[in-house]
Motif scaffolding. Structure first.
Motif, PDB file in Angstrom:
ATOM      1  N   ARG A  64      51.916  22.691 -61.555  1.00  0.00           N
ATOM      2  CA  ARG A  64      51.797  23.487 -62.531  1.00  0.00           C
ATOM      3  C   ARG A  64      53.103  23.899 -62.696  1.00  0.00           C
ATOM      4  NH1 ARG A  64      47.135  27.104 -60.505  1.00  0.00           N
ATOM      5  NH2 ARG A  64      48.367  27.395 -58.949  1.00  0.00           N
ATOM      6  N   ALA A  65      54.202  23.646 -61.522  1.00  0.00           N
ATOM      7  CA  ALA A  65      55.560  23.613 -61.083  1.00  0.00           C
ATOM      8  C   ALA A  65      55.804  23.120 -61.625  1.00  0.00           C
ATOM      9  CB  ALA A  65      55.865  23.779 -59.746  1.00  0.00           C
ATOM     10  N   THR A  66      55.263  21.364 -62.099  1.00  0.00           N
ATOM     11  CA  THR A  66      56.287  20.122 -62.835  1.00  0.00           C
ATOM     12  C   THR A  66      55.473  19.898 -63.988  1.00  0.00           C
ATOM     13  OG1 THR A  66      53.919  19.043 -61.807  1.00  0.00           O
ATOM     14  CG2 THR A  66      56.286  18.967 -60.462  1.00  0.00           C
ATOM     15  N   GLY A  67      54.752  21.018 -64.706  1.00  0.00           N
ATOM     16  CA  GLY A  67      54.436  21.258 -65.993  1.00  0.00           C
ATOM     17  C   GLY A  67      52.806  20.390 -66.458  1.00  0.00           C
ATOM     18  N   LEU A  68      52.092  20.174 -65.570  1.00  0.00           N
ATOM     19  CA  LEU A  68      51.502  19.114 -65.371  1.00  0.00           C
ATOM     20  C   LEU A  68      49.556  19.948 -65.341  1.00  0.00           C
ATOM     21  CD1 LEU A  68      52.256  16.047 -63.585  1.00  0.00           C
ATOM     22  CD2 LEU A  68      52.535  16.298 -66.287  1.00  0.00           C
ATOM     23  N   PRO A  69      48.921  19.476 -65.933  1.00  0.00           N
ATOM     24  CA  PRO A  69      47.616  20.273 -66.094  1.00  0.00           C
ATOM     25  C   PRO A  69      47.502  20.419 -64.190  1.00  0.00           C
ATOM     26  CG  PRO A  69      47.880  18.396 -67.947  1.00  0.00           C
ATOM     27  CD  PRO A  69      49.115  18.322 -66.966  1.00  0.00           C
ATOM     28  N   ASP A  70      46.937  21.901 -64.612  1.00  0.00           N
ATOM     29  CA  ASP A  70      46.859  22.154 -62.899  1.00  0.00           C
ATOM     30  C   ASP A  70      45.110  21.956 -62.962  1.00  0.00           C
ATOM     31  OD1 ASP A  70      45.355  24.011 -64.672  1.00  0.00           O
ATOM     32  OD2 ASP A  70      45.862  25.688 -63.057  1.00  0.00           O
ATOM     33  N   SER A  71      44.537  21.154 -64.215  1.00  0.00           N
ATOM     34  CA  SER A  71      42.897  20.707 -62.939  1.00  0.00           C
ATOM     35  C   SER A  71      42.864  19.559 -63.430  1.00  0.00           C
ATOM     36  CB  SER A  71      42.158  21.224 -64.062  1.00  0.00           C
ATOM     37  OG  SER A  71      41.801  23.009 -64.151  1.00  0.00           O
ATOM     38  N   PRO A  72      42.999  18.615 -62.601  1.00  0.00           N
ATOM     39  CA  PRO A  72      43.251  16.816 -62.673  1.00  0.00           C
ATOM     40  C   PRO A  72      41.379  16.416 -63.218  1.00  0.00           C
ATOM     41  CG  PRO A  72      44.057  17.531 -60.677  1.00  0.00           C
ATOM     42  CD  PRO A  72      43.569  18.970 -61.763  1.00  0.00           C
ATOM     43  N   ARG A  73      41.623  15.513 -63.211  1.00  0.00           N
ATOM     44  CA  ARG A  73      40.181  14.917 -63.581  1.00  0.00           C
ATOM     45  C   ARG A  73      40.321  13.711 -62.447  1.00  0.00           C
ATOM     46  NH1 ARG A  73      40.654  10.756 -66.983  1.00  0.00           N
ATOM     47  NH2 ARG A  73      42.159  10.245 -68.143  1.00  0.00           N
ATOM     48  N   LEU A  74      38.848  13.176 -61.625  1.00  0.00           N
ATOM     49  CA  LEU A  74      38.852  12.655 -61.008  1.00  0.00           C
ATOM     50  C   LEU A  74      38.679  11.194 -61.953  1.00  0.00           C
ATOM     51  CD1 LEU A  74      36.255  13.436 -58.343  1.00  0.00           C
ATOM     52  CD2 LEU A  74      38.470  14.075 -58.485  1.00  0.00           C
ATOM     53  N   ILE A  75      39.300   9.491 -60.791  1.00  0.00           N
ATOM     54  CA  ILE A  75      39.529   8.736 -61.601  1.00  0.00           C
ATOM     55  C   ILE A  75      38.674   8.019 -60.524  1.00  0.00           C
ATOM     56  CG2 ILE A  75      40.695   6.569 -62.368  1.00  0.00           C
ATOM     57  CD1 ILE A  75      42.636   8.286 -63.595  1.00  0.00           C
ATOM     58  N   GLY A  76      37.319   7.530 -61.237  1.00  0.00           N
ATOM     59  CA  GLY A  76      36.123   6.310 -59.944  1.00  0.00           C
ATOM     60  C   GLY A  76      36.259   7.321 -58.648  1.00  0.00           C
ATOM     61  N   GLU A  77      35.629   6.564 -57.504  1.00  0.00           N
ATOM     62  CA  GLU A  77      34.950   6.868 -56.296  1.00  0.00           C
ATOM     63  C   GLU A  77      36.236   7.364 -55.544  1.00  0.00           C
ATOM     64  OE1 GLU A  77      32.319   8.522 -55.613  1.00  0.00           O
ATOM     65  OE2 GLU A  77      31.143   8.464 -57.860  1.00  0.00           O
ATOM     66  N   PRO A  78      35.765   7.940 -54.348  1.00  0.00           N
ATOM     67  CA  PRO A  78      37.025   7.719 -52.922  1.00  0.00           C
ATOM     68  C   PRO A  78      37.044   6.306 -52.250  1.00  0.00           C
ATOM     69  CG  PRO A  78      35.733   9.956 -53.147  1.00  0.00           C
ATOM     70  CD  PRO A  78      35.376   8.848 -54.001  1.00  0.00           C
ATOM     71  N   VAL A  79      38.134   6.233 -52.139  1.00  0.00           N
ATOM     72  CA  VAL A  79      38.006   4.445 -51.390  1.00  0.00           C
ATOM     73  C   VAL A  79      38.103   5.077 -49.619  1.00  0.00           C
ATOM     74  CG1 VAL A  79      39.872   2.620 -50.948  1.00  0.00           C
ATOM     75  CG2 VAL A  79      39.088   4.094 -53.620  1.00  0.00           C
ATOM     76  N   ARG A  80      37.360   4.751 -49.365  1.00  0.00           N
ATOM     77  CA  ARG A  80      37.147   4.872 -47.786  1.00  0.00           C
ATOM     78  C   ARG A  80      37.476   3.335 -47.043  1.00  0.00           C
ATOM     79  NH1 ARG A  80      33.374   8.824 -50.186  1.00  0.00           N
ATOM     80  NH2 ARG A  80      34.005  10.733 -49.670  1.00  0.00           N
ATOM     81  N   TRP A  81      38.037   3.270 -45.839  1.00  0.00           N
ATOM     82  CA  TRP A  81      38.603   2.513 -45.667  1.00  0.00           C
ATOM     83  C   TRP A  81      38.637   3.326 -43.494  1.00  0.00           C
ATOM     84  CZ3 TRP A  81      39.634  -2.003 -47.907  1.00  0.00           C
ATOM     85  CH2 TRP A  81      40.001  -3.326 -46.970  1.00  0.00           C
ATOM     86  N   PRO A  82      37.880   1.780 -43.164  1.00  0.00           N
ATOM     87  CA  PRO A  82      37.264   0.320 -43.592  1.00  0.00           C
ATOM     88  C   PRO A  82      36.216   0.595 -44.726  1.00  0.00           C
ATOM     89  CG  PRO A  82      36.478   1.082 -41.423  1.00  0.00           C
ATOM     90  CD  PRO A  82      37.663   2.085 -41.135  1.00  0.00           C
ATOM     91  N   LEU A  83      35.880  -0.181 -44.608  1.00  0.00           N
ATOM     92  CA  LEU A  83      34.911  -0.633 -46.248  1.00  0.00           C
ATOM     93  C   LEU A  83      33.562  -0.650 -44.633  1.00  0.00           C
ATOM     94  CD1 LEU A  83      36.332  -2.810 -48.763  1.00  0.00           C
ATOM     95  CD2 LEU A  83      35.819  -0.350 -48.624  1.00  0.00           C
ATOM     96  N   PHE A  84      33.866  -1.661 -44.657  1.00  0.00           N
ATOM     97  CA  PHE A  84      32.361  -2.471 -43.598  1.00  0.00           C
ATOM     98  C   PHE A  84      32.256  -1.809 -42.252  1.00  0.00           C
ATOM     99  CE2 PHE A  84      32.833  -5.139 -46.739  1.00  0.00           C
ATOM    100  CZ  PHE A  84      31.833  -4.546 -47.883  1.00  0.00           C
ATOM    101  N   ALA A  85      31.090  -1.359 -41.377  1.00  0.00           N
ATOM    102  CA  ALA A  85      31.134  -1.622 -39.779  1.00  0.00           C
ATOM    103  C   ALA A  85      31.297  -2.414 -39.116  1.00  0.00           C
ATOM    104  CB  ALA A  85      30.104   0.223 -39.766  1.00  0.00           C
ATOM    105  N   GLY A  86      32.065  -3.080 -38.874  1.00  0.00           N
ATOM    106  CA  GLY A  86      31.747  -4.308 -37.945  1.00  0.00           C
ATOM    107  C   GLY A  86      31.870  -5.107 -38.791  1.00  0.00           C
ATOM    108  N   GLY A  87      31.157  -6.361 -38.355  1.00  0.00           N
ATOM    109  CA  GLY A  87      31.158  -7.771 -39.436  1.00  0.00           C
ATOM    110  C   GLY A  87      32.337  -8.424 -38.564  1.00  0.00           C
ATOM    111  N   ASN A  88      32.681  -9.572 -39.127  1.00  0.00           N
ATOM    112  CA  ASN A  88      33.589 -10.586 -40.054  1.00  0.00           C
ATOM    113  C   ASN A  88      35.085 -10.013 -40.463  1.00  0.00           C
ATOM    114  OD1 ASN A  88      32.746 -11.487 -36.773  1.00  0.00           O
ATOM    115  ND2 ASN A  88      31.358 -12.752 -37.889  1.00  0.00           N
ATOM    116  N   MET A  89      34.966  -9.570 -41.649  1.00  0.00           N
ATOM    117  CA  MET A  89      35.325  -9.392 -42.532  1.00  0.00           C
ATOM    118  C   MET A  89      37.378  -8.864 -41.728  1.00  0.00           C
ATOM    119  SD  MET A  89      35.442  -7.375 -46.258  1.00  0.00           S
ATOM    120  CE  MET A  89      36.551  -7.629 -47.214  1.00  0.00           C
ATOM    121  N   ASP A  90      37.769  -9.260 -42.573  1.00  0.00           N
ATOM    122  CA  ASP A  90      39.073  -8.790 -42.431  1.00  0.00           C
ATOM    123  C   ASP A  90      39.776  -8.021 -42.974  1.00  0.00           C
ATOM    124  OD1 ASP A  90      42.252  -8.004 -41.417  1.00  0.00           O
ATOM    125  OD2 ASP A  90      42.754 -10.103 -42.970  1.00  0.00           O
TER     126      ASP A  90
END
Length: 269
Positions: A148-174
């Motif tokens: 509101r202080a910056t003149g933008l809408p105060d009800s933002p809409r979500l874009i996609g799902e949250p990004v949680r890192w790390p993606l996988f538990a364990g494994g050999n992926m970097d």
């Protein structure tokens, strides 16, 4: 008895250059007469008083075959054990091989980010608890006040799902910091392409600044140019603003300067 060639081979193996048989050897070359002469004995008495040795008549000297010619000694080749022959090249190869330097892999960072859209701005916000912001959360209420202080809408809409890192538990992926940076930047760029371009990308919280803006805490309250994402604005985390109210004053000073970026675009539209 052995023949002359084999006898010389044996003597060469024993490194015997000159030798004199005690008896006549069959199949042997004739000996040299000078080898049979005894050396003169040096004494202090007059030479006349020293009885000269009487050489036996040549007829009494047992005929010893004389070698036709001096033959060079046969070199002795001492075979080396096979294990020693194989180990020498291997040791040389190990010495020439450079030492292997093992680089310790960095542990994967842990964070959760949510991408939102408010008017002409996109917001990549750190989720303090790892869960999406609820309407009654203090962090979400503070975010609404900032919009509101910056003149933008105060009800933002979500874009996609949250990004949680790390993606996988364990494994050999970097899943180290570099992999997290590439994933977050790719995710934001793809979502912005779907929702349309924005005039400014808010990076709210240190994980958003670090893995989307490739900066650190020193970049807070500053504008950044991120390759592939465009103009960005680094903002401290919502929890930090709640716990340290003094940060709000500095944020407000920076906000008045940065808001011109989307306010001018809105007036043009």
């Amino acid at each position: 008895m052995i023949e002359e060639a084999r006898r010389r081979a044996y003597l060469g193996a024993m490194q015997v250059v000159s030798w004199l048989p005690r008896v006549a050897l069959p199949f042997a070359a004739p000996s040299r007469p000078e080898l049979l002469e005894e050396p003169a004995v040096a004494v202090d008495e007059p030479a006349a008083e020293v009885a000269a040795p009487v050489a036996p008549p040549r007829s009494e000297v047992q005929a010893v075959p004389r070698p036709a010619a001096e033959r060079p000694p046969i070199p002795v080749v001492v075979p080396r054990p096979a294990a020693q022959q194989k180990s020498a090249p291997a040791d040389t190869a190990e010495e020439a091989k450079p030492p292997v330097v093992r680089v310790r892999a960095e542990p994967p960072p842990r964070f959760a980010l949510q991408l939102l859209r408010a008017g002409d701005c996109a917001l990549l916000v750190e989720l303090p608890t790892g869960e999406p912001l609820a309407s009654r959360d203090p962090a979400y209420l503070l975010l609404k006040d900032l919009l509101r202080a910056t003149g933008l809408p105060d009800s933002p809409r979500l874009i996609g799902e949250p990004v949680r890192w790390p993606l996988f538990a364990g494994g050999n992926m970097d899943q180290g910091p570099q992999a997290a940076r590439e994933f977050v930047q790719g995710f934001v760029a793809a979502r912005l392409e779907e929702s349309g371009p924005c005039s400014c990308l808010w990076l709210v919280g240190l994980p958003a600044v670090r893995f989307a803006g490739e900066a650190d805490a020193d970049a807070f309250h500053r504008e950044l140019q991120v390759e592939g994402l465009g103009a960005a604005w680094a903002v401290p985390g919502l929890e930090s603003l709640i716990e340290e109210p003094s940060l709000k004053a500095e944020l407000w000073r920076a906000m008045r300067r940065v808001r011109q970026r989307w306010m001018n675009r809105s007036n043009e539209a």
